[in-house]
Write an enzyme that holds these catalytic residues in place. Structure first.
Site, PDB file in Angstrom:
ATOM      1  N   SER A   1     -21.489  38.246  37.705  1.00  0.00           N
ATOM      2  CA  SER A   1     -20.072  37.985  37.434  1.00  0.00           C
ATOM      3  C   SER A   1     -19.282  39.247  37.140  1.00  0.00           C
ATOM      4  CB  SER A   1     -19.949  37.026  36.256  1.00  0.00           C
ATOM      5  OG  SER A   1     -20.586  35.812  36.592  1.00  0.00           O
TER       6      SER A   1
ATOM      7  N   HIS B   1     -15.065  23.647  34.383  1.00  0.00           N
ATOM      8  CA  HIS B   1     -14.090  24.243  33.486  1.00  0.00           C
ATOM      9  C   HIS B   1     -12.740  23.554  33.537  1.00  0.00           C
ATOM     10  CE1 HIS B   1     -16.930  27.634  33.938  1.00  0.00           C
ATOM     11  NE2 HIS B   1     -16.581  27.902  32.695  1.00  0.00           N
TER      12      HIS B   1
ATOM     13  N   CYS C   1     -15.494  31.572  35.384  1.00  0.00           N
ATOM     14  CA  CYS C   1     -15.676  30.332  36.146  1.00  0.00           C
ATOM     15  C   CYS C   1     -16.202  30.634  37.540  1.00  0.00           C
ATOM     16  CB  CYS C   1     -14.342  29.599  36.262  1.00  0.00           C
ATOM     17  SG  CYS C   1     -14.410  28.230  37.424  1.00  0.00           S
TER      18      CYS C   1
ATOM     19  N   ASP D   1     -21.653  25.558  39.111  1.00  0.00           N
ATOM     20  CA  ASP D   1     -21.089  26.455  38.114  1.00  0.00           C
ATOM     21  C   ASP D   1     -22.100  26.581  36.981  1.00  0.00           C
ATOM     22  OD1 ASP D   1     -17.983  27.435  37.461  1.00  0.00           O
ATOM     23  OD2 ASP D   1     -19.310  27.304  35.697  1.00  0.00           O
TER      24      ASP D   1
END
Lengths: 621, 379
Positions: free
Chosen positions: A322, A367, A380, A361
């Site tokens: 991420s 989310h 996210c 996710d």
């Protein structure tokens, strides 16, 4: 015009030819006389010179340049040492000589083994150390019996020493004996008096600067080859000293902050690209290599499953996870695929149109509605699956390439890896396969083929901190001539990331700040009142969880646990340090990697903001 | 033409084509050919030792000899009149290429000497080495004897243009060689002794001026020559080591392949410019004398051919080419034995290398052409 008198011309020509012939014979006679002088009259003299050169030219090795950190702390020095050395060409029975020597000086198995190893890789008439660092007693014992050992001598040397040993191992590298392989890469005439050469790290990449230039001494020697007196001397030119951007305290803190984990930490000054700390854990003791490492010790390092000789900061290739999201976010905003207020709904998974496969996710229930700020803050995945799908792999790859991913940074150290920045073209070239849309989706969260080095992450982060100025990272700040103290700075070099809109930079930077300061920020545990941090956490999968199974940290063997990543810079409104942290098998980036970065930022910023000696280290609000 | 009866003694066999056979048909001069073959064989022998018994280098050199001898035989077929007609054109082309080299040439070892013509890399200064004596001989061939002042001035101009261009590259050694070739033409053309001594005197005066314009490395070479011990590891090393090699060879030499200096890497450039030192160390004074005798034989044959030429062009060109050959070998031997400064002149027909070899053999081809295309005159 006069009529030519051919008879007179011919006779004149004949005259000139005869004169020329006579002159030629005279000249040849002169040459012959010279050769008679050399070969007959002075023959004895030249025979002496040829057979046993009375006058010997001894080359004087230059002293190697020293290496200092930014505060003048010595990182690599030259220490005097007494070595017992042997020239194999001058010794008839080497094994017997070693056996006799062992009556006077202790020689253990490692010494003998190292000696035999060096013997195989040496240059002609190189003297090989039998023992290094003799103590005074041993030196005295040998001096008494020296005449019994022709070809064996005690040599006073300057040996390279690294006082911080493991802490600087991957950064500085080490010097070692010149091997038969090294000879091919150097100007041998400048190395005739030198036994050591930089093998890795800074010692290697700055070899030419550190080494200096050779000197010459003309000496008279007696029949057994020992120097009687010095006739003439040209002193050697010492190598230049290196002053690094590195802060050794920060370096030590980074190593300690990793705790029991392996991994890498890179800290950069975003303005200059100067490397403030570069750690790869585990390290090793570079001092072992200076006088030749024993095979046993080397095998231990080589076969260690954590690979201590491997420079993770420069060569380690990790999926960015991420941590890539701020960069892709910038690409999406700049390319016009999303706007700052564009919202995607996150139900917990994403499916490509017409495909069954669910891209999940990390948060099971999803989310909900997400804009770019929230998607970065809460990391996210679904938002990014959609963004990547809408951007397309090639546009995404183009933007990310501008941040230095997928290519060597040009750092002044040897052997950095390129990483992999996947694209349609890349896959066709290297794998000869077409690109699948699903691969675009997972590239959006820094998984799949995507690989980066910790150094690449650090300079890309510095570029965000720096409003798009991508600085070429470098370790050395300036060179200094020891003789006249003259400095030669290594000037920063930069390229610009072509993202024009200032609002886009500001928005992504604000989102990165929310990662630390927001209530739902994934790195909220490193938040502090003392200064503002901007960052992004990441978690890189080491192995893939099947569709049905669930990843459960406790059930997975340690070495298959996720790598924890964090990138960040601080203070957020006036960046002075950018950090990339990879904690191998550390689990979640926010939990293990971010606190490492926080420790570095504290150490770097608190004395600068609140003055030296200020004790704000315990603040953890 | 006016020849003495004895002059054509060797040209009056009963049937020339049958008795002289192949050699006559290919316009080759037997004594010269034998001399050159003997020298090149000797050279290969020494090269084998100097290269550290590397058969690859010997084969390479053998191929260059093949090319050079082919060029020689080819040129020997060209009639002298034809050579004369070509002379000014060769000169023009050569000079133009020297200008081109200065403008767009390749830089090698710090000097601009090469012209890259896609297919071959070409050193125009080599071509000019031949073109200058050819053109001067062509220019003087129909001028009065001895040449007048105006003719001498124009000759000097013809010579100096390429010499200055080569000196600009900078390649002082080759410039001096080309200048000496021009000088030889004038000397053989019969300029007065007063002028010769006057020019030598002027050169002595001009030397300090020239020194001022020299490059540092050129100055260094001359300084090193004057006192080699000054810099024993640097430039002086060549001369010291080659003197040791020559001197330690003695009268009989240390034996082929057995020279300690040569075989143990002490001697630099030992298969190219310093190959004479290898020969002197391994084969001694005896081997050196043999080499000098072979050279002398070739030179005397060359001068003989020049003196038997039937016109001014042949005489001047033949004589000059022979004298230049002598300058080559004496400069090289003088340099290796420490009598002259170190200039990059190879030992003709012995040193490893091909560029100057082809020029050299082209010159010998011209000598053969001058000799074998003479008109048979009635007694």
């Amino acid at each position: 015009m006069r009529i030519k008198d051919h008879i007179r011309e011919e006779q004149n020509f004949l005259g000139r030819v005869i004169i020329a012939a006579l002159l030629i014979m005279l000249a040849l006679l002169g040459l012959s006389a010279r050769l008679v002088q050399l070969q007959v009259i002075e023959h004895q003299h030249f025979t002496t010179l040829s057979k046993d050169n009375r006058i010997k030219l001894i080359t004087l090795a230059p002293t190697r340049g020293l290496i200092f950190d930014r505060n003048g702390v010595l990182l690599a020095q030259n220490r005097p040492a007494y070595n017992l050395e042997l020239v194999p060409e001058q010794v008839k029975d080497i094994d017997a000589t070693l056996e006799r020597l062992s009556h006077y000086i202790t020689l253990d198995a490692d010494d003998r083994e190292r000696f035999n190893h060096l013997r195989r890789h040496k240059r002609r008439f190189d003297s090989i150390p039998i023992r290094v660092n003799l103590d005074i007693e041993e030196t005295a014992r040998f001096a008494v019996v020296r005449h019994q050992f022709p070809g064996v001598e005690i040599k006073a040397k300057l040996l390279r020493h690294y006082p911080f040993a493991e802490v600087t191992s991957h950064l500085l590298g080490y010097v070692g004996r010149i091997s038969s392989r090294d000879i091919k890469t150097i100007d041998t005439s400048n190395y005739t008096g030198t036994n050591h050469i930089g093998k890795t790290g800074i010692e290697k990449s700055y070899e030419a600067t550190l080494h200096g230039a050779i000197g010459v001494q003309q000496v008279e020697v007696n029949s057994s080859g020992r120097v009687v007196r010095i006739l003439d001397e040209t002193p050697p030119q010492p190598g230049q000293d290196l002053h690094l951007h590195l802060d050794i305290d920060l370096q030590q803190i980074a190593l300690e902050a990793l705790g029991d984990h392996n991994g890498a930490v890179v800290a950069i000054d975003p303005h200059s690209g100067g490397i403030l700390a570069l750690v790869s854990k585990p390290g090793y003791d570079p001092n072992l290599f200076v006088e030749g490492i024993s095979r046993h010790a080397y095998m231990t390092l080589q076969t260690d499953r954590y690979r201590p000789l491997y420079n993770r900061a420069l060569r380690g290739q990790y999926p960015p996870g991420s941590t890539i999201k701020p960069f892709i976010g910038l690409a999406g905003l700049e390319a016009g695929v999303i706007r700052y207020d564009t919202s995607y709904y996150c139900p917990g998974s994403f499916q490509l149109p017409g495909h069954e496969h669910k891209y999940r996710d990390w948060k099971k229930g999803g989310h909900g509605s997400m804009d770019i700020d929230a998607a970065i803050t809460q990391s996210c995945d679904v938002y990014y699956y959609k963004l990547a799908f809408n951007l397309g792999i090639d546009t995404m790859s183009d933007y990310l390439g501008q941040f230095g991913f997928g290519r060597r940074s040009g750092v002044d150290m040897d052997g950095e890896s390129r990483g992999i920045l996947p694209s349609r073209d890349w896959k066709r070239r290297t794998r000869h396969q077409p690109w699948h849309p699903g691969e675009t989706v997972i590239a959006g969260i820094g998984q799949g083929y995507f690989l980066t080095t910790p150094l690449q992450l650090a300079i890309a982060t510095a570029a965000i901190a720096n409003n798009g100025h991508l600085m070429t990272p470098h370790v050395v700040d300036y060179l200094q001539n020891r003789g006249n103290g003259k400095r030669h700075p290594i000037l920063p070099r930069e390229t610009s990331v072509p993202i024009a809109s200032q609002a886009n930079w500001d928005n992504v930077r604000r989102a990165m700040r929310h990662v630390v300061e927001g209530l739902r920020g994934t790195a909220r545990r490193i938040r502090t009142k003392l200064y503002a941090i901007a960052g992004k956490t990441g978690t890189a999968q080491v192995f893939t969880v099947s569709q049905e199974d669930e990843y459960n940290e406790k059930n997975v063997a340690h070495k298959l646990r996720d790598h924890a990543l964090f990138i960040g810079y601080a203070p957020a409104d006036d960046p002075q340090i950018a950090v990339a942290v990879v904690v191998e098998n550390g689990g979640h980036g926010g939990a293990t990697a971010a606190p490492v970065a926080r420790k570095l930022m504290d150490a770097w910023l608190l004395p600068r903001i609140y003055g030296p000696g200020s004790n704000h280290g315990n603040d953890d609000s | 033409m006016n020849l003495h009866p004895t002059d054509i003694g060797d040209l009056t066999p009963t049937d020339p084509t049958r008795q002289r056979g192949l050699l006559a048909r290919f316009h080759l001069d037997l004594p010269l050919l034998l001399g050159l073959l003997a020298l090149s064989s000797y050279g290969l022998l020494v090269l084998y030792s100097a290269s550290g018994q590397d058969m690859g280098q010997v084969e390479h050199q053998l191929m260059r000899f093949g090319l050079a001898f082919t060029v020689m035989i080819g040129i020997a077929q060209v009639r002298q009149e034809q050579l004369m007609r070509w002379s000014p054109w060769l000169y023009l082309v050569g000079t133009l290429m020297l200008v081109l080299v200065l403008l767009i040439g390749d830089v090698g070892k710090g000097a601009q000497r090469w012209l890259d013509l896609d297919l071959i890399r070409f050193q125009p200064s080599e071509m000019v080495k031949l073109a200058v004596p050819m053109t001067l001989a062509w220019y003087l061939t129909d001028k009065p004897h001895p040449p007048t002042w105006q003719h001498l001035l124009l000759s000097a101009l013809i010579m100096m243009v390429p010499v200055l261009l080569i000196a600009r590259q900078p390649d002082l050694g080759t410039a001096l060689l080309v200048a000496s070739a021009g000088g030889f033409v004038l000397f053989l053309a019969g300029i007065s002794w007063r002028l010769i001594f006057g020019l030598l005197g002027a050169a002595a005066v001009a030397t300090p001026v020239l020194w001022h314009f020299m490059h540092d490395y050129q100055k260094q070479r001359i300084l090193t020559f004057l006192d080699p011990e000054q810099d024993p590891l640097g430039a002086g090393y060549h001369i010291i080591q080659s003197k040791i090699a020559i001197g330690s060879g003695g009268i009989w030499g240390k034996g082929w392949l057995a020279g300690a200096q040569s075989q143990l890497d002490f001697l630099p450039e030992r298969h190219t410019d310093f190959i004479f030192a290898v020969l002197a160390e391994e084969l001694g004074l005896v081997g050196v004398t043999m080499l000098l005798a072979l050279y002398l034989f070739v030179i005397l044959r060359g001068l003989y051919i020049a003196s038997r030429a039937q016109d001014t062009y042949g005489r001047l060109l033949g004589g000059t080419l022979t004298l230049v050959f002598f300058v080559y070998l004496s400069v090289n031997i003088g340099m290796v034995s420490g009598l002259l400064p170190v200039v990059g002149v190879p030992l003709p027909l012995i040193s490893y290398g091909g560029t100057s070899l082809v020029t050299l053999m082209a010159g010998f081809g011209m000598l053969m052409s001058i000799h074998t295309h003479r008109k048979l005159l009635p007694r």
